[in-house]
Enzyme design. Structure first.
Site, mmCIF file in Angstrom:
data_model
loop_
_atom_site.group_PDB
_atom_site.id
_atom_site.type_symbol
_atom_site.label_atom_id
_atom_site.label_comp_id
_atom_site.label_asym_id
_atom_site.label_seq_id
_atom_site.Cartn_x
_atom_site.Cartn_y
_atom_site.Cartn_z
ATOM 1 N N LYS A 112 0.781 -1.160 -0.204
ATOM 2 C CA LYS A 112 -0.071 -0.012 -0.186
ATOM 3 C C LYS A 112 0.861 1.274 0.004
ATOM 4 C CE LYS A 112 -4.143 -1.653 -0.186
ATOM 5 N NZ LYS A 112 -4.744 -2.695 0.602
ATOM 6 N N LYS A 193 -3.323 -10.649 -7.923
ATOM 7 C CA LYS A 193 -4.522 -11.327 -7.705
ATOM 8 C C LYS A 193 -5.566 -10.280 -8.137
ATOM 9 C CE LYS A 193 -5.194 -8.938 -3.206
ATOM 10 N NZ LYS A 193 -6.449 -8.811 -2.389
ATOM 11 N N LYS A 196 -10.929 -5.403 -6.255
ATOM 12 C CA LYS A 196 -11.949 -4.469 -6.627
ATOM 13 C C LYS A 196 -11.181 -3.145 -7.243
ATOM 14 C CE LYS A 196 -14.325 -5.526 -2.581
ATOM 15 N NZ LYS A 196 -14.794 -5.236 -1.267
HETATM 16 P P1 TYM Z 1 -10.507 -7.488 1.421
HETATM 17 O O1 TYM Z 1 -11.717 -6.557 1.508
HETATM 18 O O2 TYM Z 1 -9.233 -7.200 0.584
HETATM 19 O O3 TYM Z 1 -11.025 -8.841 0.853
HETATM 20 C C1 TYM Z 1 -12.408 -9.639 1.500
HETATM 21 C C2 TYM Z 1 -11.897 -11.027 1.307
HETATM 22 O O4 TYM Z 1 -11.818 -11.672 -0.015
HETATM 23 C C3 TYM Z 1 -10.389 -12.314 -0.204
HETATM 24 N N1 TYM Z 1 -10.135 -11.902 -1.295
HETATM 25 C C4 TYM Z 1 -9.559 -13.081 -2.468
HETATM 26 N N2 TYM Z 1 -9.489 -14.053 -2.280
HETATM 27 C C5 TYM Z 1 -9.046 -15.008 -3.198
HETATM 28 N N3 TYM Z 1 -8.753 -14.390 -4.403
HETATM 29 C C6 TYM Z 1 -8.725 -13.089 -4.487
HETATM 30 N N4 TYM Z 1 -8.218 -12.495 -5.599
HETATM 31 C C7 TYM Z 1 -9.202 -12.397 -3.561
HETATM 32 N N5 TYM Z 1 -9.338 -10.989 -3.298
HETATM 33 C C8 TYM Z 1 -10.031 -10.855 -2.117
HETATM 34 C C9 TYM Z 1 -9.830 -11.808 1.220
HETATM 35 O O5 TYM Z 1 -8.827 -12.622 1.196
HETATM 36 C C10 TYM Z 1 -10.597 -11.678 2.157
HETATM 37 O O6 TYM Z 1 -10.880 -12.737 2.722
HETATM 38 N N6 TYM Z 1 -8.114 -6.977 5.767
HETATM 39 C C11 TYM Z 1 -9.280 -7.916 5.085
HETATM 40 C C12 TYM Z 1 -10.435 -7.300 5.706
HETATM 41 C C13 TYM Z 1 -10.725 -7.485 7.446
HETATM 42 C C14 TYM Z 1 -10.909 -8.735 7.996
HETATM 43 C C15 TYM Z 1 -10.990 -8.387 9.227
HETATM 44 C C16 TYM Z 1 -10.890 -10.215 7.400
HETATM 45 C C17 TYM Z 1 -10.787 -6.362 8.206
HETATM 46 N N7 TYM Z 1 -10.774 -7.138 9.418
HETATM 47 C C18 TYM Z 1 -10.918 -9.429 10.346
HETATM 48 C C19 TYM Z 1 -10.892 -11.103 8.309
HETATM 49 C C20 TYM Z 1 -10.964 -10.835 9.799
HETATM 50 C C21 TYM Z 1 -9.408 -7.134 3.817
HETATM 51 O O7 TYM Z 1 -8.685 -6.038 3.206
HETATM 52 O O8 TYM Z 1 -10.043 -7.876 2.899
#
Ligand code: TYM
Length: 326
Positions: A112, A193, A196
């Site tokens: 980031k 990967k 969004k």
């Molecule tokens: P975020 O919002 O980036 O993504 C949400 C979830 O989707 C999964 N993901 C993917 N899995 C496989 N392939 C991909 N290309 C892909 N893109 C996204 C992510 O691994 C995630 O599970 N830090 C976290 C949000 C968060 C969180 C938490 C998660 C905040 N607090 C506590 C679990 C527990 C995040 O940015 O996810």
């Protein structure tokens, strides 16, 4: 006692198939066997550039996606992170026992910083502490996420372990739950990967036409120049998606047809496009229905926040007592 599960997604747009096959697929399984809390983590969404005017809409979009995907408010608790202020209160306390050096080595922080050099803020550095608080405030045992989140879960375990050592056993050490599609790659650039913000993603709400528009130009085996060249499915992103979304006999057939140049990439993609469109047909219908009923969605979130605050305030009281805050 059922195991406690927590997971969340940032409100940065509608969900894509990476979110679904990386995380939500496991949420759907776990909601039948565990006590699940699923969040839209809006405080996390503020650590990178965002549009405050869009925030409300983005959060709502994610909640609609959760519900349309089959997250059932009768089985699971759905929350917006900022409606449960205990998360940030615990994050502060955990921040006081987390060495800065642990945070500086987190790969997503470094990514980031490289992506937004003009937006390096304290919230970004302490992002994993808030994430640990999200998980630990509910004493969660399992965190279903995609592979990219593993360093964060490891850190949550380290923070929980350190707290337990300093103040007495309080938190379980949370474990990740991964799916077989734990890392879905971008259609435009399969070295990255699917995300969004980065593009190259198929949304769960995309129509069959939109799915095809995105899949048709997607990158395949770069060595296969013409339809007559045999391809190598093992290095093709489209084949990786087939392995997650297609029937076993289709997977075998597309691999064989590619290896022996029996068909071109477009034909292979057409099968995948149909499978994705079919898989999310019910999702699209359900989402349209939900869009018409914002009050129902608001009520689900109100009930969710109430239930979550009750659980969270118990943990916070225990933590405050143990840390000398009273
Ligand atoms: P975020 O919002 O980036 O993504 C949400 C979830 O989707 C999964 N993901 C993917 N899995 C496989 N392939 C991909 N290309 C892909 N893109 C996204 C992510 O691994 C995630 O599970 N830090 C976290 C949000 C968060 C969180 C938490 C998660 C905040 N607090 C506590 C679990 C527990 C995040 O940015 O996810």
């Amino acid at each position: 006692m059922k195991p406690r599960v927590f997971s969340g997604i940032r409100p940065s747009g509608r969900l894509h198939i990476g979110n679904y096959f990386g995380a939500i697929e496991n949420w759907l399984k776990l909601q039948d066997e565990a006590d699940c809390i699923f969040a839209v983590v809006d405080y996390h969404g503020m650590t990178t550039p965002y549009d405050p005017k869009e925030m409300m809409k983005e959060k709502y979009e994610v909640v609609l996606d959760y519900l349309a995907a089959g997250i059932d408010p009768k089985k699971s608790t759905l929350i917006i992170q900022s409606q449960v202020p205990e998360h940030t209160e615990l994050a502060w306390i955990l921040g006081t026992i987390t060495p800065v050096s642990w945070l500086e080595r987190v790969p997503t922080y470094k990514e980031k910083v490289a992506l937004h050099p003009e937006y390096i803020n304290l919230g970004l550095l302490s992002y994993p502490v808030l994430m640990a608080a999200d998980i630990l405030i509910y004493k969660s045992d399992i965190v279903p996420v995609g592979e990219d989140q593993l360093p964060h879960i490891e850190l949550a375990r380290e923070i929980a372990g350190r707290f337990n050592k300093m103040f007495g056993k309080t938190f379980p050490l949370p474990k990740e739950a991964l799916t077989k599609g734990a890392r879905i790659m971008s259609l435009d650039d399969p070295t990255k990967k699917m995300s969004k913000t980065g593009g190259g993603g198929i949304l769960l709400s995309d129509t069959p036409e939109e799915i095809w528009k995105k899949l048709a130009p997607a990158v395949t085996d770069p060595a296969r120049k013409t339809i007559n060249d045999p391809g190598n499915p093992e290095i093709c992103n489209i084949y990786s998606l087939h392995k997650i979304m297609s029937l076993p006999e289709q997977i075998k057939m597309v691999a064989d047809s590619c290896r022996h140049a029996k068909f071109g990439c477009l034909e292979c993609k057409k099968i995948l496009a149909k499978n994705i469109a079919d898989e999310f047909e019910d999702f699209r219908k359900k989402r349209k229905e939900l869009e018409k009923d914002p009050e129902r969605v608001q009520k689900i979130l109100r009930v969710g926040a109430e239930k979550a605050r009750q659980l969270a305030s118990e943990t916070l009281a225990e933590v405050k007592k143990k840390t000398g805050l009273g």
